[in-house]
Design an enzyme around this catalytic site. Structure first.
Site, PDB file in Angstrom:
ATOM      1  N   SER A 114       1.831  -5.475   3.339  1.00  0.00           N
ATOM      2  CA  SER A 114       3.283  -5.415   3.566  1.00  0.00           C
ATOM      3  C   SER A 114       4.022  -6.500   2.785  1.00  0.00           C
ATOM      4  O   SER A 114       5.201  -6.742   3.025  1.00  0.00           O
ATOM      5  CB  SER A 114       3.575  -5.528   5.066  1.00  0.00           C
ATOM      6  OG  SER A 114       2.811  -6.570   5.642  1.00  0.00           O
ATOM      7  N   CYS A 172       0.869  -1.186   0.000  1.00  0.00           N
ATOM      8  CA  CYS A 172       0.000   0.000   0.000  1.00  0.00           C
ATOM      9  C   CYS A 172       0.904   1.235   0.000  1.00  0.00           C
ATOM     10  O   CYS A 172       2.128   1.114   0.144  1.00  0.00           O
ATOM     11  CB  CYS A 172      -0.862  -0.007   1.250  1.00  0.00           C
ATOM     12  SG  CYS A 172       0.169  -0.018   2.737  1.00  0.00           S
ATOM     13  N   GLU A 205       0.485  -0.933  16.188  1.00  0.00           N
ATOM     14  CA  GLU A 205      -0.352   0.231  15.865  1.00  0.00           C
ATOM     15  C   GLU A 205      -1.242   0.593  17.050  1.00  0.00           C
ATOM     16  O   GLU A 205      -1.452   1.773  17.346  1.00  0.00           O
ATOM     17  CB  GLU A 205      -1.203  -0.047  14.619  1.00  0.00           C
ATOM     18  CG  GLU A 205      -1.964   1.204  14.197  1.00  0.00           C
ATOM     19  CD  GLU A 205      -2.943   0.947  13.068  1.00  0.00           C
ATOM     20  OE1 GLU A 205      -2.620   0.201  12.121  1.00  0.00           O
ATOM     21  OE2 GLU A 205      -4.057   1.511  13.148  1.00  0.00           O
TER      22      GLU A 205
HETATM   23  S1  SF4 Z   1       0.453   1.455   6.135  1.00  0.00           S
HETATM   24 FE1  SF4 Z   1      -1.334   0.587   7.155  1.00  0.00          FE
HETATM   25  S2  SF4 Z   1      -2.726   2.345   7.397  1.00  0.00           S
HETATM   26 FE2  SF4 Z   1      -1.207   2.921   5.898  1.00  0.00          FE
HETATM   27  S3  SF4 Z   1      -2.190   2.494   3.938  1.00  0.00           S
HETATM   28 FE3  SF4 Z   1      -0.926   0.701   4.521  1.00  0.00          FE
HETATM   29  S4  SF4 Z   1      -2.285  -0.695   5.608  1.00  0.00           S
HETATM   30 FE4  SF4 Z   1      -3.283   1.308   5.488  1.00  0.00          FE
END
Ligand code: SF4
Length: 335
Positions: free
Chosen positions: A280, A21, A138
């Site tokens: 991730s 992401c 988190e």
């Molecule tokens: S790091 Fe976490 S909060 Fe940020 S976009 Fe990726 S999954 Fe979503």
């Protein structure tokens, strides 16, 4: 006679969006850019993102991962320390300042947004209910934005049933960004039933990447004999994808970190395999898994795309001038 044509045909339904992401991409970029700008070592507090492949790749470039700031040796105090994408309690930057450390915060902007929403609730006199998983970095980071006792953690509908707030008419909630959209809706519904004045955050806390990956898996899972999710066992959003696949109708769903973890003897008689990756998990491992299937089956890949993601988060100001090579970009993108 054994030949390639004798291999069993299977279809791999490859979900999109999947994998990295914008927040993960940014966090990895910050470490790579810091190594280029300041030289090795660059310290990183906690796994920058929950993925061994990424962590080992950064270690090979000169990053050193620590759990706490006191692990940074005196002679390296001038080197930067990066805080992970999951966010940190306020005490961590304060501690870094008291130790004269130079830190770069790689907290995802969407996690920072949740921090701000929690602080806003508190500023307006509300007790904060955080929906999330105990012990996740988190959650530790979000709870640590406010003084002790200002936040109550709710994990399940059962917790919501049993929760006794300090003032039932003055509550505001936020959630961890990587939860199951459906489960969280159930917890919020229960809390609303019990506490009608419960205030929602100004914007959804579950992030776009979590929502999109879950939706794509939901669409692709029905009819799959097996659904593989690339991700680490400590990655919240990856584990949720396994659950979503099962609920949506996949006969079996498994979390794998590498192709070598697939138990080929146990795979059974399959004809359709779903494939996705947590936020991730790098694309290179998705490709590794597709190749592993191609070595054993006559595998064809069917794209199961839902939405296109265009989110992109800027890195810290100090690093914006540092150029990335094509190889750096490939690493940052997980290719
Ligand atoms: S790091 Fe976490 S909060 Fe940020 S976009 Fe990726 S999954 Fe979503």
């Amino acid at each position: 006679m054994a030949s390639f044509s004798a291999r069993k045909p299977i279809t791999i339904r490859l979900c999109g969006p999947r994998g990295f992401c914008a927040g993960v991409d940014r966090a990895i970029q910050i470490v790579v850019l810091a190594l280029k700008e300041y030289g090795a070592p660059v310290y990183v507090r906690h796994e920058i993102v929950h993925n061994r492949y990424v962590v080992e790749g950064l270690e090979a470039k000169g990053a050193i991962f620590v759990e706490e700031l006191d692990e940074i040796p005196e002679e390296h105090r001038k080197q930067p320390v990066v805080f992970s994408a999951h966010g940190v309690p306020k005490s961590v930057p304060a501690d870094a300042e008291s130790r004269n450390l130079f830190y770069l915060d790689a907290t995802c902007p969407l996690v920072s947004k949740v921090h701000k929403q929690a602080m806003r609730h508190q500023r307006l006199g509300r007790h904060v209910v955080l929906i999330g998983h105990a012990g996740h970095p988190e959650v530790i980071g979000t709870m640590g934005q406010l003084p002790e006792g200002a936040v109550s953690l709710i994990e399940t509908v059962e917790d919501a049933d049993n929760y006794v707030p300090p003032d039932p008419d003055n509550l505001g909630f936020v959630t961890q960004t990587t939860l199951s959209v459906d489960d969280t809706a159930g917890v919020i519904k229960r809390l609303h039933e019990r506490f009608p004045n419960l205030t929602a955050p100004a914007a959804d806390s579950i992030c776009y990447a979590t929502t999109n990956r879950q939706e794509a898996v939901k669409q692709a899972a029905p009819g799959c004999d097996l659904f593989l999710v690339v991700g680490a066992p400590n990655s919240s959003n990856s584990k949720r994808l396994v659950e979503v696949a099962l609920r949506a109708g996949a006969k079996k769903s498994v979390l794998v970190q590498r192709a070598s973890e697939i138990d080929w003897d146990d795979i059974g008689d399959i004809s359709t395999v779903g494939l996705s990756a947590g936020a991730s998990a790098p694309e290179v491992i998705v490709n590794e898994i597709i190749e592993a299937f191609r070595e054993r089956y006559d595998a064809s890949v069917e794209l199961a795309d839902t939405v296109e993601e265009t989110e992109n988060f800027l890195v810290n100001r100090e690093l914006r001038h540092v150029p990335l090579t094509v190889q750096d970009m490939a690493f940052v993108n997980g290719d």
